[in-house]
Design a protein around this motif. Structure first.
Motif, mmCIF file in Angstrom:
data_model
loop_
_atom_site.group_PDB
_atom_site.id
_atom_site.type_symbol
_atom_site.label_atom_id
_atom_site.label_comp_id
_atom_site.label_asym_id
_atom_site.label_seq_id
_atom_site.Cartn_x
_atom_site.Cartn_y
_atom_site.Cartn_z
ATOM 1 N N ARG A 38 -20.458 84.295 25.925
ATOM 2 C CA ARG A 38 -19.178 84.846 26.364
ATOM 3 C C ARG A 38 -18.541 85.762 25.319
ATOM 4 N N ALA A 39 -18.795 85.490 24.044
ATOM 5 C CA ALA A 39 -18.173 86.303 22.996
ATOM 6 C C ALA A 39 -18.895 87.622 22.750
ATOM 7 N N PHE A 40 -20.038 87.848 23.422
ATOM 8 C CA PHE A 40 -20.789 89.088 23.225
ATOM 9 C C PHE A 40 -19.854 90.281 23.462
ATOM 10 N N PRO A 41 -19.864 91.340 22.607
ATOM 11 C CA PRO A 41 -20.848 91.627 21.563
ATOM 12 C C PRO A 41 -20.540 91.062 20.184
ATOM 13 N N VAL A 42 -19.604 90.123 20.058
ATOM 14 C CA VAL A 42 -19.361 89.486 18.760
ATOM 15 C C VAL A 42 -20.438 88.423 18.575
ATOM 16 N N LEU A 43 -21.557 88.815 17.995
ATOM 17 C CA LEU A 43 -22.764 87.989 18.002
ATOM 18 C C LEU A 43 -22.576 86.664 17.274
ATOM 19 N N ALA A 44 -21.791 86.668 16.189
ATOM 20 C CA ALA A 44 -21.632 85.449 15.396
ATOM 21 C C ALA A 44 -20.972 84.332 16.200
ATOM 22 N N ASP A 45 -20.236 84.692 17.259
ATOM 23 C CA ASP A 45 -19.557 83.690 18.071
ATOM 24 C C ASP A 45 -20.342 83.326 19.325
ATOM 25 N N THR A 46 -21.558 83.844 19.449
ATOM 26 C CA THR A 46 -22.414 83.490 20.576
ATOM 27 C C THR A 46 -23.378 82.385 20.165
ATOM 28 N N GLY A 47 -24.087 81.843 21.145
ATOM 29 C CA GLY A 47 -25.111 80.844 20.867
ATOM 30 C C GLY A 47 -26.162 80.875 21.960
ATOM 31 N N PRO A 48 -27.316 80.303 21.701
ATOM 32 C CA PRO A 48 -28.414 80.393 22.662
ATOM 33 C C PRO A 48 -28.458 79.288 23.706
ATOM 34 N N GLN A 49 -27.450 78.402 23.756
ATOM 35 C CA GLN A 49 -27.551 77.239 24.637
ATOM 36 C C GLN A 49 -27.778 77.627 26.101
ATOM 37 N N SER A 50 -27.121 78.684 26.563
ATOM 38 C CA SER A 50 -27.233 79.068 27.972
ATOM 39 C C SER A 50 -28.643 79.499 28.345
ATOM 40 N N LEU A 51 -29.413 79.978 27.365
ATOM 41 C CA LEU A 51 -30.793 80.385 27.668
ATOM 42 C C LEU A 51 -31.594 79.200 28.173
ATOM 43 N N ASP A 52 -31.364 78.036 27.571
ATOM 44 C CA ASP A 52 -32.038 76.823 28.032
ATOM 45 C C ASP A 52 -31.410 76.287 29.313
ATOM 46 N N ASP A 53 -30.080 76.333 29.389
ATOM 47 C CA ASP A 53 -29.389 75.801 30.559
ATOM 48 C C ASP A 53 -29.830 76.504 31.841
ATOM 49 N N HIS A 54 -30.145 77.798 31.748
ATOM 50 C CA HIS A 54 -30.429 78.590 32.945
ATOM 51 C C HIS A 54 -31.897 78.973 33.090
ATOM 52 N N ARG A 55 -32.770 78.257 32.397
ATOM 53 C CA ARG A 55 -34.198 78.591 32.481
ATOM 54 C C ARG A 55 -34.684 78.574 33.934
ATOM 55 N N PHE A 56 -34.209 77.648 34.729
ATOM 56 C CA PHE A 56 -34.674 77.539 36.123
ATOM 57 C C PHE A 56 -33.528 77.710 37.126
ATOM 58 N N THR A 57 -32.450 78.361 36.702
ATOM 59 C CA THR A 57 -31.314 78.572 37.597
ATOM 60 C C THR A 57 -31.585 79.719 38.559
ATOM 61 N N PRO A 58 -31.502 79.477 39.870
ATOM 62 C CA PRO A 58 -31.640 80.584 40.828
ATOM 63 C C PRO A 58 -30.285 81.261 41.044
ATOM 64 N N PHE A 59 -30.129 82.468 40.534
ATOM 65 C CA PHE A 59 -28.910 83.237 40.762
ATOM 66 C C PHE A 59 -29.102 84.128 41.986
ATOM 67 N N HIS A 60 -28.030 84.407 42.704
ATOM 68 C CA HIS A 60 -28.070 85.411 43.760
ATOM 69 C C HIS A 60 -27.382 86.670 43.251
ATOM 70 N N ALA A 61 -27.940 87.813 43.594
ATOM 71 C CA ALA A 61 -27.416 89.072 43.068
ATOM 72 C C ALA A 61 -25.933 89.246 43.370
ATOM 73 N N THR A 62 -25.493 88.857 44.575
ATOM 74 C CA THR A 62 -24.088 89.066 44.911
ATOM 75 C C THR A 62 -23.167 88.187 44.064
ATOM 76 N N GLU A 63 -23.660 87.015 43.652
ATOM 77 C CA GLU A 63 -22.891 86.145 42.757
ATOM 78 C C GLU A 63 -22.693 86.824 41.404
ATOM 79 N N LEU A 64 -23.772 87.390 40.867
ATOM 80 C CA LEU A 64 -23.695 88.059 39.569
ATOM 81 C C LEU A 64 -22.856 89.332 39.662
ATOM 82 N N ILE A 65 -23.039 90.091 40.746
ATOM 83 C CA ILE A 65 -22.239 91.302 40.937
ATOM 84 C C ILE A 65 -20.751 90.956 40.971
#
Length: 382
Positions: free
Chosen positions: A126-153
């Motif tokens: 969420r803090a992107f582009p302030v990289l120091a305040d970001t973390g990689p946890q969401s990469l693991d949380d969403h490894r198998f998450t099915p997103f729909h394009a309209t949700e992301l849009i």
């Protein structure tokens, strides 16, 4: 003028990238009828399985060039107006005044002012582009998450605008290309992936290029190691991943040979017509996802290779994987390279990525591949 293709120099340059810290990489360089193909390092750091040049790879935002080409084909046949408002086609996704003001062209060249949805879909970023305040946890949380394009849009459209509609510099945003995917679906009656497959991938005769049908890469491929600026140490494999988080913006799987074939045919006028190609090469200033000013066209951007002039192409990243494809304006010299490590730069105390030997080694490989004589590594976009 480009230097002749030098196999020994290319072999040395690709090996230097591996020695600088990339576990494995592979590339194909074309110069007229001459072709060099090479690989260095491993596809799996645990087993030592080597990378080979015909491996399939997640190519990230190189997908955008395919999507832009598919849209321009529909412009050519009169189904889409390049300077028509997106609200004419997708009034529910971009409602009101913005839908009336944002044109299809603005989506393709990132001057819509629509925000990137990624920090909203991935809370630890969420803090992107302030990289120091970001973390990689969401990469693991969403490894198998099915997103729909309209949700992301919806996340990108409802977020605060990142610039004036049509203003420059624009800001690179995957929201734009997910909207283009929905636009293709609206005017063709098929999914964007099916439209791009039929009209771009199959037209180009690409045998090893496809959108994913699940979290796995089919066929020979490398593991993909993500470091997230040193916060994942050692880097973790993300080669198995649900790519619905980027869809027709950055989910394509291909090979370096197929990428070179595609860009070669594109610049030969065999994917879109010459007038559309000229539109693709008409650029505006934007801010890249790395926060750097670049010029961007319609799914293409120019890069300067010192000593070798200006080349065109696109780069891409996914979690753990990176790709760069570039071509001379006359189509005579081409290069595509794939690497299996991403975000290797650690952060300095102010939170900025520190220089890393990989940066210089990749820049040198690009330079040798394209016949130039110096310079920085071009930007890679997710």
């Amino acid at each position: 003028m480009n230097n002749p293709l030098d196999s020994a120099a290319l072999n040395a340059a690709i090996e230097n990238v591996h020695r600088a810290g990339v576990p494995g990489l592979f590339a194909e360089v074309r110069d007229g009828d001459r072709v060099w193909r090479g690989a260095a390092g491993v596809a799996d750091v645990a087993t030592g399985r080597p990378v080979v040049v015909d491996m399939r790879h997640r190519v990230g935002s190189c997908t955008k060039t395919f999507t832009a080409a598919a849209v321009l084909q529909q412009v050519e046949n009169g189904r889409i107006g390049l300077d028509a408002p997106i609200g004419r086609y997708l009034p529910k996704l971009v409602p009101g005044e913005r839908g009336d003001a944002i044109t299809v062209r603005m989506l393709i060249n990132h001057t819509s002012g629509l925000a990137e949805y990624l920090p909203y879909a991935y809370p630890s970023l969420r803090a992107f582009p302030v990289l120091a305040d970001t973390g990689p946890q969401s990469l693991d949380d969403h490894r198998f998450t099915p997103f729909h394009a309209t949700e992301l849009i919806g996340m990108g459209v409802s977020a605060p605008a990142v610039g004036a509609v049509g203003g420059t510099p624009g800001v690179y945003s995957n929201t734009n290309y997910l909207l283009l995917g929905q636009l293709l679906e609206e005017v063709t009656g098929t999914t964007a992936e099916d439209c791009i497959t039929r009209n771009v991938i199959e037209r180009a005769g690409l045998q090893d290029t496809a959108f994913p049908d699940g979290p796995h890469v089919h066929g020979p491929h490398s593991l993909l190691y993500e470091a997230w600026f040193g916060m994942i140490d050692p880097p973790r494999d993300y080669s198995v991943y649900d790519m619905s988080w980027v869809g027709p913006s950055a989910s394509l799987i291909s090979t370096v040979a197929d990428l070179n074939r595609f860009f070669g045919m594109l610049f030969a006028g065999e994917i879109v017509d010459r007038s559309s190609l000229a539109q693709m090469q008409s650029t505006v200033p934007i801010i890249s996802q790395e926060g750097k000013p670049i010029d961007y066209g319609l799914g293409l951007y120019p890069m300067r290779i010192p000593g070798g002039g200006v080349v065109w192409g696109h780069g891409g990243t996914v979690w753990g994987g990176g790709t760069m494809s570039m071509i001379d304006a006359d189509g005579g010299r081409q290069m595509s390279v794939a690497v299996n490590l991403q975000r290797w730069n650690r952060l300095d105390p102010s939170g900025r990525p520190q220089p890393h030997p990989i940066d210089d080694a990749l820049a040198a490989f690009h330079r040798v591949a394209m016949g130039g004589a110096g310079g920085e590594s071009p930007p890679q976009e997710r």
